[in-house]
Design a protein around this motif. Structure first.
Motif, mmCIF file in Angstrom:
data_model
loop_
_atom_site.group_PDB
_atom_site.id
_atom_site.type_symbol
_atom_site.label_atom_id
_atom_site.label_comp_id
_atom_site.label_asym_id
_atom_site.label_seq_id
_atom_site.Cartn_x
_atom_site.Cartn_y
_atom_site.Cartn_z
ATOM 1 N N THR A 27 12.139 100.535 77.733
ATOM 2 C CA THR A 27 13.352 100.723 76.957
ATOM 3 C C THR A 27 14.480 99.850 77.501
ATOM 4 O O THR A 27 15.214 99.211 76.736
ATOM 5 N N LEU A 28 14.636 99.790 78.814
ATOM 6 C CA LEU A 28 15.669 98.944 79.415
ATOM 7 C C LEU A 28 15.436 97.470 79.124
ATOM 8 O O LEU A 28 16.375 96.743 78.803
ATOM 9 N N VAL A 29 14.192 97.023 79.221
ATOM 10 C CA VAL A 29 13.883 95.619 78.945
ATOM 11 C C VAL A 29 14.225 95.281 77.499
ATOM 12 O O VAL A 29 14.844 94.252 77.223
ATOM 13 N N LEU A 30 13.846 96.148 76.563
ATOM 14 C CA LEU A 30 14.160 95.900 75.153
ATOM 15 C C LEU A 30 15.662 95.897 74.908
ATOM 16 O O LEU A 30 16.179 95.073 74.165
ATOM 17 N N ALA A 31 16.370 96.809 75.525
ATOM 18 C CA ALA A 31 17.821 96.877 75.342
ATOM 19 C C ALA A 31 18.498 95.615 75.851
ATOM 20 O O ALA A 31 19.460 95.123 75.261
ATOM 21 N N LEU A 32 18.010 95.061 76.929
ATOM 22 C CA LEU A 32 18.602 93.847 77.479
ATOM 23 C C LEU A 32 18.160 92.605 76.715
ATOM 24 O O LEU A 32 18.891 91.619 76.649
ATOM 25 N N ALA A 33 16.987 92.638 76.129
ATOM 26 C CA ALA A 33 16.463 91.462 75.425
ATOM 27 C C ALA A 33 17.047 91.301 74.035
ATOM 28 O O ALA A 33 17.172 90.199 73.532
ATOM 29 N N VAL A 34 17.425 92.389 73.378
ATOM 30 C CA VAL A 34 17.969 92.321 72.030
ATOM 31 C C VAL A 34 19.460 92.031 72.128
ATOM 32 O O VAL A 34 20.195 92.756 72.787
ATOM 33 N N PRO A 35 19.945 90.946 71.475
ATOM 34 C CA PRO A 35 21.358 90.639 71.552
ATOM 35 C C PRO A 35 22.201 91.711 70.868
ATOM 36 O O PRO A 35 21.747 92.369 69.935
ATOM 37 N N ALA A 36 23.410 91.857 71.344
ATOM 38 C CA ALA A 36 24.322 92.830 70.750
ATOM 39 C C ALA A 36 24.649 92.402 69.326
ATOM 40 O O ALA A 36 24.772 91.230 69.033
ATOM 41 N N THR A 37 24.777 93.364 68.437
ATOM 42 C CA THR A 37 25.118 93.069 67.062
ATOM 43 C C THR A 37 26.597 92.741 66.981
ATOM 44 O O THR A 37 27.438 93.502 67.434
ATOM 45 N N ALA A 38 26.908 91.586 66.396
ATOM 46 C CA ALA A 38 28.293 91.178 66.255
ATOM 47 C C ALA A 38 28.906 91.895 65.054
ATOM 48 O O ALA A 38 28.228 92.201 64.083
ATOM 49 N N GLU A 39 30.172 92.136 65.140
ATOM 50 C CA GLU A 39 30.880 92.820 64.079
ATOM 51 C C GLU A 39 31.220 91.854 62.948
ATOM 52 O O GLU A 39 31.664 90.744 63.195
ATOM 53 N N ALA A 40 30.999 92.271 61.737
ATOM 54 C CA ALA A 40 31.423 91.487 60.588
ATOM 55 C C ALA A 40 32.945 91.504 60.524
ATOM 56 O O ALA A 40 33.593 92.372 61.105
ATOM 57 N N THR A 41 33.503 90.528 59.835
ATOM 58 C CA THR A 41 34.955 90.438 59.726
ATOM 59 C C THR A 41 35.346 90.623 58.267
ATOM 60 O O THR A 41 35.317 89.663 57.498
ATOM 61 N N PRO A 42 35.653 91.834 57.863
ATOM 62 C CA PRO A 42 35.981 92.079 56.456
ATOM 63 C C PRO A 42 37.265 91.358 56.054
ATOM 64 O O PRO A 42 38.136 91.079 56.877
ATOM 65 N N GLY A 43 37.349 91.053 54.770
ATOM 66 C CA GLY A 43 38.543 90.399 54.237
ATOM 67 C C GLY A 43 39.692 91.371 54.094
ATOM 68 O O GLY A 43 39.546 92.580 54.264
ATOM 69 N N SER A 44 40.848 90.795 53.755
ATOM 70 C CA SER A 44 42.052 91.593 53.550
ATOM 71 C C SER A 44 42.881 90.934 52.457
ATOM 72 O O SER A 44 43.072 89.709 52.487
ATOM 73 N N GLY A 45 43.349 91.720 51.505
ATOM 74 C CA GLY A 45 44.204 91.182 50.455
ATOM 75 C C GLY A 45 43.459 90.328 49.442
ATOM 76 O O GLY A 45 44.061 89.447 48.832
ATOM 77 N N VAL A 46 42.155 90.582 49.266
ATOM 78 C CA VAL A 46 41.337 89.787 48.346
ATOM 79 C C VAL A 46 40.770 90.691 47.255
ATOM 80 O O VAL A 46 40.243 91.761 47.548
ATOM 81 N N THR A 47 40.886 90.235 46.010
ATOM 82 C CA THR A 47 40.267 90.931 44.890
ATOM 83 C C THR A 47 39.473 89.914 44.074
ATOM 84 O O THR A 47 39.759 88.720 44.109
ATOM 85 N N GLY A 48 38.482 90.407 43.367
ATOM 86 C CA GLY A 48 37.680 89.532 42.528
ATOM 87 C C GLY A 48 37.315 90.204 41.226
ATOM 88 O O GLY A 48 37.074 91.409 41.184
ATOM 89 N N THR A 49 37.294 89.403 40.151
ATOM 90 C CA THR A 49 36.924 89.899 38.832
ATOM 91 C C THR A 49 35.840 88.995 38.269
ATOM 92 O O THR A 49 36.049 87.778 38.153
ATOM 93 N N ILE A 50 34.699 89.566 37.932
ATOM 94 C CA ILE A 50 33.613 88.795 37.328
ATOM 95 C C ILE A 50 33.883 88.673 35.832
ATOM 96 O O ILE A 50 34.060 89.674 35.139
ATOM 97 N N PHE A 51 33.903 87.413 35.354
ATOM 98 C CA PHE A 51 34.109 87.156 33.927
ATOM 99 C C PHE A 51 32.792 87.024 33.181
ATOM 100 O O PHE A 51 32.664 87.470 32.055
ATOM 101 N N GLN A 52 31.825 86.380 33.810
ATOM 102 C CA GLN A 52 30.534 86.192 33.181
ATOM 103 C C GLN A 52 29.451 86.132 34.230
ATOM 104 O O GLN A 52 29.685 85.664 35.346
ATOM 105 N N GLN A 53 28.256 86.579 33.836
ATOM 106 C CA GLN A 53 27.119 86.554 34.740
ATOM 107 C C GLN A 53 25.873 86.322 33.903
ATOM 108 O O GLN A 53 25.688 86.953 32.866
ATOM 109 N N ARG A 54 25.038 85.379 34.358
ATOM 110 C CA ARG A 54 23.825 85.061 33.610
ATOM 111 C C ARG A 54 22.731 84.650 34.584
ATOM 112 O O ARG A 54 23.007 83.990 35.587
ATOM 113 N N THR A 55 21.509 85.030 34.282
ATOM 114 C CA THR A 55 20.351 84.616 35.083
ATOM 115 C C THR A 55 19.497 83.689 34.233
ATOM 116 O O THR A 55 19.167 84.017 33.092
ATOM 117 N N VAL A 56 19.177 82.539 34.812
ATOM 118 C CA VAL A 56 18.280 81.583 34.164
ATOM 119 C C VAL A 56 17.169 81.292 35.162
ATOM 120 O O VAL A 56 17.433 80.757 36.251
#
Length: 154
Positions: A27-56
């Motif tokens: 367990t200790l070896v695995l804990a040391l071998a797996v890199p720490a998960t980095a934190e995502a950096t969420p946005g701020s003050g951003v909005t989005g509106t989808i006008f159209q969406q199509r799959t081809v």
């Protein structure tokens, strides 16, 4: 009184202790071998509106308006496909994962973002940034994927 099973019990206890120590070490070896998960950096003050969406075929095409308020930012992210953007209003400051400025896009500018490139968009101005964006993505992909801050001071 002579215990005919005493030696067996003693050996069993020794094996169980060894197993516990081995499990703890693994367990200790695995804990040391797996890199720490980095934190995502969420946005701020951003909005989005989808006008159209199509799959081809196996490609999703999404037309979306993105608004970034003054002082707002997208957060560090990347896309699984290519983006084509038009700056309808404001000025977008665009930084790459090496922390360098890779674009300063003013009203009327057109730019692209290649796939799998970590970046951030920021509004350092006093008016909203309005972008008209065409996402060209593999079918079923999210519009963007969060990424950790690569070590930039902003």
């Amino acid at each position: 009184m002579n215990d005919p099973f005493g030696q067996c019990r003693s050996r069993y206890r020794s094996l169980m202790r060894l197993r516990s120590v081995t499990t703890l070490l693994a367990t200790l070896v695995l804990a040391l071998a797996v890199p720490a998960t980095a934190e995502a950096t969420p946005g701020s003050g951003v909005t989005g509106t989808i006008f159209q969406q199509r799959t081809v075929g196996n490609t999703d095409y999404v037309l979306r308006e993105v608004v970034i308020q003054p002082g707002g930012y997208t957060g560090w992210h990347y896309h699984d496909g290519k983006l084509y953007a038009y700056v309808k209003a404001g000025t977008l400051t665009h930084n790459s994962a090496d922390c360098g400025l890779d674009g300063l896009y003013r009203k009327g500018a057109v730019f692209t973002e290649p796939s799998d490139t970590v970046h951030i968009g920021r509004n350092l101005g006093t008016t909203p940034v309005v972008l008209e964006v065409l996402y060209v993505l593999p079918h079923g992909s999210p519009l963007s994927q969060d990424a950790p801050n690569p070590g930039c001071p902003f």
